[in-house]
Every structure is written in structure tokens, then in C-alpha cells.
Scaffold this active site. Structure first.
Site, PDB file in Angstrom:
ATOM      1  N   ASP A 119      -0.790  -5.259   6.124  1.00 49.01           N
ATOM      2  CA  ASP A 119      -1.438  -5.758   5.220  1.00 49.01           C
ATOM      3  C   ASP A 119      -1.231  -6.348   3.683  1.00 49.01           C
ATOM      4  O   ASP A 119      -0.795  -5.276   3.419  1.00 49.01           O
ATOM      5  CB  ASP A 119      -2.992  -5.811   5.925  1.00 49.01           C
ATOM      6  CG  ASP A 119      -3.224  -4.041   5.192  1.00 49.01           C
ATOM      7  OD1 ASP A 119      -2.333  -3.318   5.261  1.00 49.01           O
ATOM      8  OD2 ASP A 119      -4.421  -3.542   4.728  1.00 49.01           O
ATOM      9  N   GLU A 120      -1.757  -7.276   3.269  1.00 52.62           N
ATOM     10  CA  GLU A 120      -1.857  -6.966   1.830  1.00 52.62           C
ATOM     11  C   GLU A 120      -0.794  -6.903   0.839  1.00 52.62           C
ATOM     12  O   GLU A 120      -0.544  -6.239   0.446  1.00 52.62           O
ATOM     13  CB  GLU A 120      -3.582  -6.929   1.278  1.00 52.62           C
ATOM     14  CG  GLU A 120      -4.913  -6.600   1.474  1.00 52.62           C
ATOM     15  CD  GLU A 120      -6.032  -5.660   1.073  1.00 52.62           C
ATOM     16  OE1 GLU A 120      -6.616  -6.320   1.216  1.00 52.62           O
ATOM     17  OE2 GLU A 120      -5.541  -4.647   1.470  1.00 52.62           O
ATOM     18  N   VAL A 121       0.189  -7.907   1.378  1.00 55.01           N
ATOM     19  CA  VAL A 121       1.204  -7.728   0.985  1.00 55.01           C
ATOM     20  C   VAL A 121       1.925  -8.309  -0.688  1.00 55.01           C
ATOM     21  O   VAL A 121       2.175 -10.079  -0.168  1.00 55.01           O
ATOM     22  CB  VAL A 121       2.749  -8.068   1.488  1.00 55.01           C
ATOM     23  CG1 VAL A 121       4.135  -7.844   0.674  1.00 55.01           C
ATOM     24  CG2 VAL A 121       2.846  -7.292   3.081  1.00 55.01           C
ATOM     25  N   HIS A 153       0.780  -0.730  -0.116  1.00 52.41           N
ATOM     26  CA  HIS A 153      -0.133  -0.038   0.225  1.00 52.41           C
ATOM     27  C   HIS A 153       0.519   1.237  -0.101  1.00 52.41           C
ATOM     28  O   HIS A 153       0.638   2.593   0.810  1.00 52.41           O
ATOM     29  CB  HIS A 153      -1.015  -0.189   1.217  1.00 52.41           C
ATOM     30  CG  HIS A 153      -2.186  -0.668   1.062  1.00 52.41           C
ATOM     31  ND1 HIS A 153      -3.058  -0.805   0.673  1.00 52.41           N
ATOM     32  CD2 HIS A 153      -2.118  -1.950   1.604  1.00 52.41           C
ATOM     33  CE1 HIS A 153      -3.728  -1.951   0.397  1.00 52.41           C
ATOM     34  NE2 HIS A 153      -3.257  -2.673   1.618  1.00 52.41           N
TER      35      HIS A 153
END
Length: 529
Positions: free
Chosen positions: A322-324, A262
Site C-alpha cells: 500500500d501507499e507507495v 513503508h
């Protein structure tokens, strides 16, 4: 079962007492009656008790007294009592406020005590609290107890309240990267958070689309990463204003700077920070997460988070995690070589863990605690025992209740957000879905359940900006607020609907464009100013 029936009977009896007990969120203990007292706006005042640790000059309460006076009666003058017809003999024109411990110039913390008692009877009209933060919660309750008759007379019923929050962390996340939210919109949101007794503003400042935070150490981040470096940014003064505005309402500001994923908006301002993606043996021209293989990365993070640690005074920072997406890392030959040297093989979770562990060490060296998204725990990153894990995934890798069980079994404190994503909308009264969630409904010991310190409603910004933020937030976020404040047994949907409908009308009266819960009307409808 007997205690549950008794509790509901008390709720029903209170509901039958009328508008005077249409409180939101519902107090832990309340006794009320039909006996009422009149308040005359021209005469009414808030007053410090002579023995109170807080006295005139206390910024938190001085401003709150004026704020709630304006909320109750407006800023204009009212007809003198003798012009309103019959003079009522039972009057309450002073609310005496007594605070046990000083702290007017401090910031609220996770450990802040918010308990208060409110006594309104023939002998006294008294708000007693341990701290100024509890006094703020009591002032909000008092403001909701006051009602106006059809003839325009203000009343308050005889009432005794002992109240305290069930959970210490009751938050709301706003995403200001996907759509920029004006400063005024953030401040307005803080006001309504206080009406709901929410006490943590989780500020998701930056993300892939834009970097609106003005860094004085790395100004190019904002200049090249924001949507517009003149109009769509938060200056240092803006940030200070948000923190102080929140403080005066007993609200903490939890700033989030999410890495290593992100972070696309970080790249233009800091060349070399992001990982170049490859297509075969050649760079594709695109970029992925932060490059964890370079010393320069950690030098930058050390300097940047030193600044962030000084700008945001709360003990905790939210570091994301998160969400790598590993796709770009997998394509990059330098990353592959780094992993071989480190002995990570092809396990990119180890690479992610290496980066996050290094970042956590940097932040903790500045005397800060941290909150992270659940992937940091799921990927078995070595983290300090006092790390707070925020559970946001509903079913992956497991159901969120199972995740809470696993997190607390490992001894970590937890926050719940998974069932409370307010940006997701549906036809009908979806507030009920938020309301019926029981945060402790997982298998675990009492010691595990004590590690759940609260939760947050989240408003992500893909389809939300200043045009639709307020009606999408309110009163739906209020369902989460009551679940985190009130007793577990305060769960009857009919009772909640009646009170939340009334509270929604009160929000309209206060100028908040809160959406309707169902068919109906409010005495004072919202008018665009």
C-alpha cells in the site's frame, strides 16, 4: 419482513430472560428459559466425553479448561455448599465436552471449523463440536452464560445453542512499529480477542518508524532499525510465544512485512536496499521505497522471506503493497534508466507491479499464500487467483463497497477493514458506526458475496501505545467481532447496547480496562493492579 420480525421477537424474548442471555457475540440460534441450575465452584469441573476425539493431554482444551475455571470462579476456594444456606436440588457441576475430530496439536487455519452446540437441561450439560476450535468458542459462550446472584450463588439457565461464525476470518490488526507494544500487552490482547471470538491476529510488525522484529538472518535490521535494540524488540522466543499463545486460543497469527513502501526502518540495516532520492542531479541524502531495479534487492527478499516463511507457520503472509510514493523513484536517474530498458515509459505503476509480482513469485515458491492491501489490485498487478485482497480505503479510488464489488467480480477473495479503523476516535458512541456496517451490502451475485471471507478491525499506532491501547480497543472492537460472527439479522442497536454494556462489565471483571459505552456503572469496577 416476516422472518425479520420473527428474529427480532426471538431476540427480545431472549433479552427479557435476563442476564443469562447477555451474550457477546450473539449466537446464531439460541433457546433459553428462566429455569436455572446452580454451580458450586468447589465441585465444578470440565470433563471430556468418553467418545470424544480429544482426551486429557489435549493441550488446547486442557489449558482452556483451567483458564475458564479461573475466569468463572477465580483460583481461590469457595465456602462449602452447606455453609451457603439452602442447598439447591438442580445442580450442574460438570460440563461434558465432546470433540468429533482430533487436532489438539495443530494450528488453526482459514478453513478451521468453529461450529458448536451447547445443551444445558435437566438431562445433560454438554458442549459438542467438530473441532477443538469450536470447543473453544463454546467454552467462551458457556462462561458468559454463568452468572452470580446477589447472595453469591452461581447459576446457569436452561439453554440450547447452535452456533457458528458467519465469516471465517475475523481479525484485529495491531501496529507495533509506530509505537512498540510490550509482549505482555500483545498476549493480553489475544485473551480479549478470544473473549470476542476473533480468530486472526494481524501483526503489523514493522513500518517506517521502527523494525522491532529480530531477524536471525539479517540481525542488523533490528539492531539499526528498532527504537532500542535491547528493550524495544521482539525476539525469536517472543514470536514463538505469541504464536503458541494465540494457537491455544484458536487464533491465527498473520504476520505483515509491508513493501516496497513503508520501509524506511529497513534501510539502516541493509545498505543499498532503499532508493536514494535526488534533488536535481545530486542525491538529496534521503531515501524512498525499496529499490526495485537491483538484483540485490530480490536476492535479499528471497532470503528474508524464506526466514519469515519458516518463523510464521500460518499458510498466509501479509505482504502489504500500500501507499507507495513514486516521488523518490521519479527523481532517481538509475530508476529512470531501468524503466526505459523495461519499456515502462513513465508509468511508475508498472514499476511497482514489476516489484510486487517478483515478490509474490518468491513467496509463493515457499508454499505460502498471501494477503495484500487493495492497491495491488487497483494497480492491476498480475496476482494468483487465490490472492486475498484487503480493502482499507474508504473512498479512494472508489467507495469501499464498490471496491468489494470490483474485487469479487474479478474473482478474488476479499477482507474488509475500511470502516473499522479503531484508532480514529470521536465523541460519543462510535461503536455504533462499526456495528451497523453490513460487509455484503454491495452490488454483486451470491457467488461474489461468498468471496468476502471476513474483515479486520485495525488499530494503527500513530497515537496509540501501551498507555491507551486497551480502552481504545475494547469494547469498540467487539462491535466488529459481532458483525463478523453473528447472523446478519442480529442488527438491532438497542439490543446490542444492552448486551455490549453487560459484556463491558464482564471485561472489567476479567481485568480488562474497557472504556464505558455511556452513563452507568458496573457491579465490579476496574481497579488498577
Amino acid at each position: 419482513m416476516a422472518s425479520s420480525r420473527l428474529w427480532f421477537s426471538l431476540l427480545l424474548a431472549a433479552a427479557l430472560a435476563g442476564r443469562a442471555t447477555a451474550l457477546w457475540p450473539w449466537p446464531q440460534n439460541i433457546q433459553t428459559s428462566d429455569q436455572r441450575y446452580v454451580l458450586y465452584p468447589n465441585n465444578f469441573q470440565f470433563q471430556y466425553d468418553v467418545s470424544s476425539a480429544a482426551q486429557p493431554g489435549c493441550s488446547v482444551l486442557d489449558e482452556a479448561f483451567q483458564r475458564y475455571r479461573d475466569l468463572l470462579f477465580g483460583s481461590g476456594s469457595w465456602p462449602r455448599p452447606y455453609l451457603t444456606g439452602k442447598r439447591h436440588t438442580l445442580e450442574k457441576n460438570v460440563l461434558v465436552v465432546s470433540v468429533v475430530t482430533p487436532g489438539c496439536n495443530q494450528l488453526p487455519t482459514l478453513e478451521s471449523v468453529e461450529n458448536y452446540t451447547l445443551t444445558i437441561n435437566d438431562d445433560q450439560c454438554l458442549l459438542l463440536s467438530e473441532t477443538v476450535w469450536g470447543a473453544l468458542r463454546g467454552l467462551e459462550t458457556f462462561s458468559q452464560l454463568v452468572w452470580k446472584s446477589a447472595e453469591g450463588t452461581f447459576f446457569i439457565n436452561k439453554t440450547e445453542i447452535e452456533d457458528f461464525p458467519r465469516f471465517p476470518h475475523r481479525g484485529l490488526l495491531l501496529d507495533t512499529s509506530r509505537h512498540y507494544l510490550p509482549l505482555s500487552s500483545i498476549l493480553d490482547t489475544l485473551d480479549v480477542m478470544a473473549y470476542n471470538k476473533l480468530n486472526v491476529f494481524h501483526w503489523h510488525l514493522v513500518d517506517d518508524p521502527s523494525f522491532p522484529y529480530e531477524s536471525f538472518t539479517f540481525p542488523e535490521l533490528m539492531r539499526k532499525g528498532s527504537y532500542n535494540p535491547v528493550t524495544h524488540i521482539y525476539t525469536a522466543q517472543d514470536v514463538k510465544e505469541v504464536i503458541e499463545y494465540a494457537r491455544l486460543r484458536g487464533i491465527r497469527v498473520l504476520a505483515e512485512f509491508d513493501t516496497p513502501g513503508h520501509t524506511l526502518s529497513w534501510g539502516p540495516g541493509i545498505p543499498g536496499l532503499l532508493t536514494p532520492c535526488y534533488s536535481g542531479s545530486e542525491p538529496s541524502g534521503t531515501f524512498g521505497p525499496v529499490n526495485p531495479s537491483l538484483n540485490n534487492t530480490y536476492e535479499f527478499m528471497s532470503t528474508f522471506f524464506l526466514e519469515v516463511s519458516s518463523v510464521f507457520p500460518d499458510f498466509y503472509l501479509h505482504l502489504g503493497g500500500d501507499e507507495v510514493d513514486f516521488t523518490c523513484w521519479k527523481s532517481n536517474p538509475d530508476i529512470q534508466d531501468f524503466m526505459r530498458k523495461k519499456g515502462f515509459g513513465e508509468d511508475f505503476k508498472q514499476l511497482e507491479s514489476f516489484y510486487i509480482q517478483t515478490l509474490l513469485d518468491i513467496v509463493s515458491s515457499y508454499g505460502k499464500g498471501y494477503v495484500v492491501w487493495q492497491e495491488v489490485f487497483d494497480n492491476k498487478v498480475k496476482i494468483r487467483p487465490d490472492t486475498i485482497i484487503q480493502v482499507w480505503r474508504e473512498d479512494i479510488p472508489v467507495n469501499y463497497m464498490k471496491e468489494l464489488e470490483l474485487v469479487t467480480k474479478a474473482g478474488f477473495r476479499a477482507l474488509l477493514s475500511a470502516p473499522w479503523y479503531l484508532n480514529r476516535i470521536s465523541y460519543g458512541p462510535d461503536w455504533k458506526d462499526f456495528y451497523v456496517v453490513e460487509p455484503l451490502a454491495f452490488e454483486g451475485t451470491p457467488e461474489q458475496k461468498a468471496l468476502v471471507i471476513g474483515g479486520e478491525a485495525c488499530m494503527w499506532g500513530e497515537y496509540v501505545d501501551n498507555t491507551n491501547l486497551v480502552p481504545r480497543l475494547w469494547p469498540r472492537a467487539g462491535a466488529v467481532a459481532e458483525r463478523l460472527w453473528s447472523n446478519k439479522l442480529t442488527s438491532d442497536l438497542t439490543f446490542a447496547y444492552e448486551r455490549l454494556s453487560h459484556f463491558r462489565c464482564e471485561l472489567l471483571r476479567r481485568g480488562v480496562q474497557a472504556q464505558p459505552l455511556n452513563v452507568g456503572f458496573c457491579e465490579q469496577e476496574f481497579e488498577q493492579t
